[in-house]
Scaffold this motif. Structure first.
Motif, short mmCIF file in Angstrom:
data_model
loop_
_atom_site.label_atom_id
_atom_site.label_comp_id
_atom_site.label_asym_id
_atom_site.label_seq_id
_atom_site.Cartn_x
_atom_site.Cartn_y
_atom_site.Cartn_z
N ASN A 358 0.81 -1.22 0.00
CA ASN A 358 0.00 0.00 0.00
C ASN A 358 0.85 1.28 0.00
N PRO A 359 1.84 1.42 0.90
CA PRO A 359 2.69 2.62 0.81
C PRO A 359 3.49 2.68 -0.48
N LEU A 360 3.84 1.53 -1.04
CA LEU A 360 4.53 1.51 -2.32
C LEU A 360 3.61 2.06 -3.41
N LEU A 361 2.35 1.64 -3.38
CA LEU A 361 1.39 2.12 -4.38
C LEU A 361 1.22 3.63 -4.29
N ALA A 362 1.17 4.17 -3.07
CA ALA A 362 1.02 5.62 -2.90
C ALA A 362 2.20 6.36 -3.52
N ARG A 363 3.40 5.87 -3.29
CA ARG A 363 4.57 6.52 -3.88
C ARG A 363 4.61 6.33 -5.39
N ASN A 364 4.12 5.20 -5.85
CA ASN A 364 4.12 4.97 -7.28
C ASN A 364 3.16 5.91 -8.01
N VAL A 365 2.06 6.25 -7.36
CA VAL A 365 1.13 7.23 -7.94
C VAL A 365 1.80 8.59 -8.06
N ILE A 366 2.54 9.00 -7.01
CA ILE A 366 3.28 10.26 -7.07
C ILE A 366 4.34 10.20 -8.16
N ASP A 367 5.03 9.07 -8.23
CA ASP A 367 6.05 8.83 -9.26
C ASP A 367 5.46 9.04 -10.66
N THR A 368 4.31 8.44 -10.91
CA THR A 368 3.66 8.54 -12.22
C THR A 368 3.26 9.97 -12.53
N ALA A 369 2.69 10.64 -11.54
CA ALA A 369 2.26 12.03 -11.75
C ALA A 369 3.46 12.92 -12.10
#
Length: 496
Positions: A358-369
């Motif tokens: 879950n925290p990985l997914l949150a950072r990945n969303v920021i990464d993508t943006a």
């Protein structure tokens, strides 16, 4: 022990790395030679750009293809025939969904880009995903058992089929469709080879008890989808903003950089996930092993990617011809970006192993943006701005993941910095001969392939000497891997 009726014959991590790298090197050689011949003699940047747009769109959707099955299978403590059948059923289910979505979206994409040829091209690419389930489960089972000889055969089979079909159809005037049909041939060849080596087709569809598979896959797919939007959309964004010619140049630069990185170390990434899973299962700390991986990536990939950046102009001219000369500048910036992106390897794998999805997914969303936004802004300054945005993105990416990985893995930051310093010094030693050749022999705009090759060879020797003088940790790993090769095992002494 697995309960699927077989006792896996596992090999060592270094032995697995040898087979993985051998397959990667040969596959790269085939793909690289194919791309050079096609680009130099058959397809223009605009034709390659058209295929790149279609393939990028397909890859965004196709992140659901694996559905996290490879990592799910590798991470299971035990595995039986029923679980394999469930995973295989899920793989086929999503294959049909992906192929259908791509076929339905083909007309819309063609209208958005004003390129009607995109519709049939994307439908051809969609067919390739129907063959992917044939290789997904066998490859995962072989990786779980550290049987990377099978990976060697599967990957090389796909590369040979793809290269042969692409060259044949491009030579007969099929334009971008040659590359699309080549993806179908590659997927089919990989699937057939994988099933011959490790048959795993479910005898019947098994949808009972798939909740754990779907739960892991759903979260993994969100992660993959977010990551794909960042890594697969550049061609879509550049193509829409700057046109097919520009995206052909940008895509060729990104592809060459990616292929070169994969040539150096991409294959061994598949070895590390099951290896770290075993370390975790033994209850051992991940930090020391992770530092060795960081030393390997930075000590090997940094000199390679920095050298590619420095040699971009004469290399592009020698390989692809004058029609592709504008690829040199974006290649320089994209290759330098890879230096940042490999400084923290396994940034997806290890958080998943640690249960931090879950925290990985949150950072990945920021990464993508960050990736999408910076690229969209960079396109206002043409292809140069688009390529420069990748370098800015790489710096932001490192800052985003450093603290996160340190908390999860528990590595020593000072030890990592010491590794970076030694890798940077080794990189400068590797670049010195080419830099001197530019000053004393010939500038980049006029340097031929022969002096470029001589400078690269001298750079490799300087790099090895620097590793020895600096006592870089990667040197022991390279010698250990070399000892796994039968022809070299008697030549390289074992340290006492």
């Amino acid at each position: 022990m697995d309960t699927d009726g077989r006792e896996p014959a596992a090999m060592s991590v270094r032995g697995a790395a040898v087979w993985a790298m051998a397959g990667q090197y040969l596959s790269f050689a085939v793909q690289f030679a194919t791309s050079v011949v096609i680009s130099r003699f058959f397809l223009s940047p605009a034709e390659v750009g058209l295929f790149s747009i279609g393939m990028a769109a397909a890859l965004v959707v196709a992140v659901l293809q694996d559905f996290g099955l490879a990592r799910y299978i590798s991470g299971l403590p035990t595995l039986d025939r029923d679980e394999i059948a469930r995973c295989g059923s899920v793989a086929f289910l999503f294959a049909f969904v992906i192929a259908g979505v791509l076929a339905l979206a083909s007309g819309v994409l063609a209208h958005v880009y004003g390129q009607m040829a995109l519709a049939p091209l994307l439908r051809i690419i969609a067919v390739s995903y129907l063959f992917v389930p044939l290789s997904v489960i066998p490859m995962a089972l072989m990786a779980r058992a550290m049987q990377f000889r099978g990976h060697f055969v599967v990957n090389l089979s796909g590369a040979l089929a793809q290269g042969a079909v692409a060259l044949l159809l491009a030579a007969t005037g099929s334009s971008a469709f040659a590359l699309a049909w080549a993806t179908v041939a590659a997927a089919a060849a990989r699937g057939i080879a994988a099933q011959v080596l490790r048959p795993s087709l479910p005898r019947r569809v098994r949808l009972d008890g798939i909740a754990p598979v779907l739960g892991f896959g759903a979260r993994s797919s969100l992660l993959y989808l977010s990551g794909a939007l960042g890594t697969r959309t550049p061609d879509l964004i550049v193509g829409k903003a700057l046109g097919t010619f520009a995206v052909g140049l940008f895509s060729r630069a990104a592809s060459l950089s990616d292929q070169f990185r994969m040539l150096i170390s991409g294959a061994i990434g598949s070895v590390f996930y099951p290896a770290f899973a075993r370390i975790r299962d033994r209850g051992e700390p991940l930090g020391p092993a992770y530092l060795r991986v960081c030393a390997g990536y930075s000590g090997v990939i940094w000199p390679g990617m920095a050298g590619l950046a420095l040699a971009s102009e004469p290399l592009i001219r020698a390989l692809y011809g004058p029609a592709w000369s504008a690829t040199a500048m974006p290649l320089t910036l994209i290759a330098l970006t890879e230096v940042l992106l490999v400084a923290l390897p396994l940034h997806i794998d290890l958080p998943i192993l640690a249960g931090k999805l879950n925290p990985l997914l949150a950072r990945n969303v920021i990464d993508t943006a960050m990736s999408v936004l910076l690229l969209a802004i960079g396109c206002h300054w043409g292809i140069a701005g688009a390529a420069a945005s990748r370098l800015v993105y790489g710096a932001c990416w490192y800052l985003l993941y450093f603290g996160f990985l340190k908390r999860i893995i528990g590595f020593d930051a000072r030890a990592l910095l010491a590794i970076y310093v030694r890798s940077a010094l080794a990189t400068m030693a590797a670049l010195a001969p080419l830099a001197l050749a530019y000053v004393l022999w010939s500038p980049p705009a006029t340097m031929g392939f022969a002096p470029l090759a001589l400078a690269a060879l001298a750079g490799g020797l300087c790099w090895l000497a620097a590793l020895a003088l600096l006592r870089h940790p990667v040197l022991d790993e390279l010698l250990g891997i070399a000892r796994q090769v039968p022809l070299l095992s008697q030549v390289i002494p074992v340290p006492r």
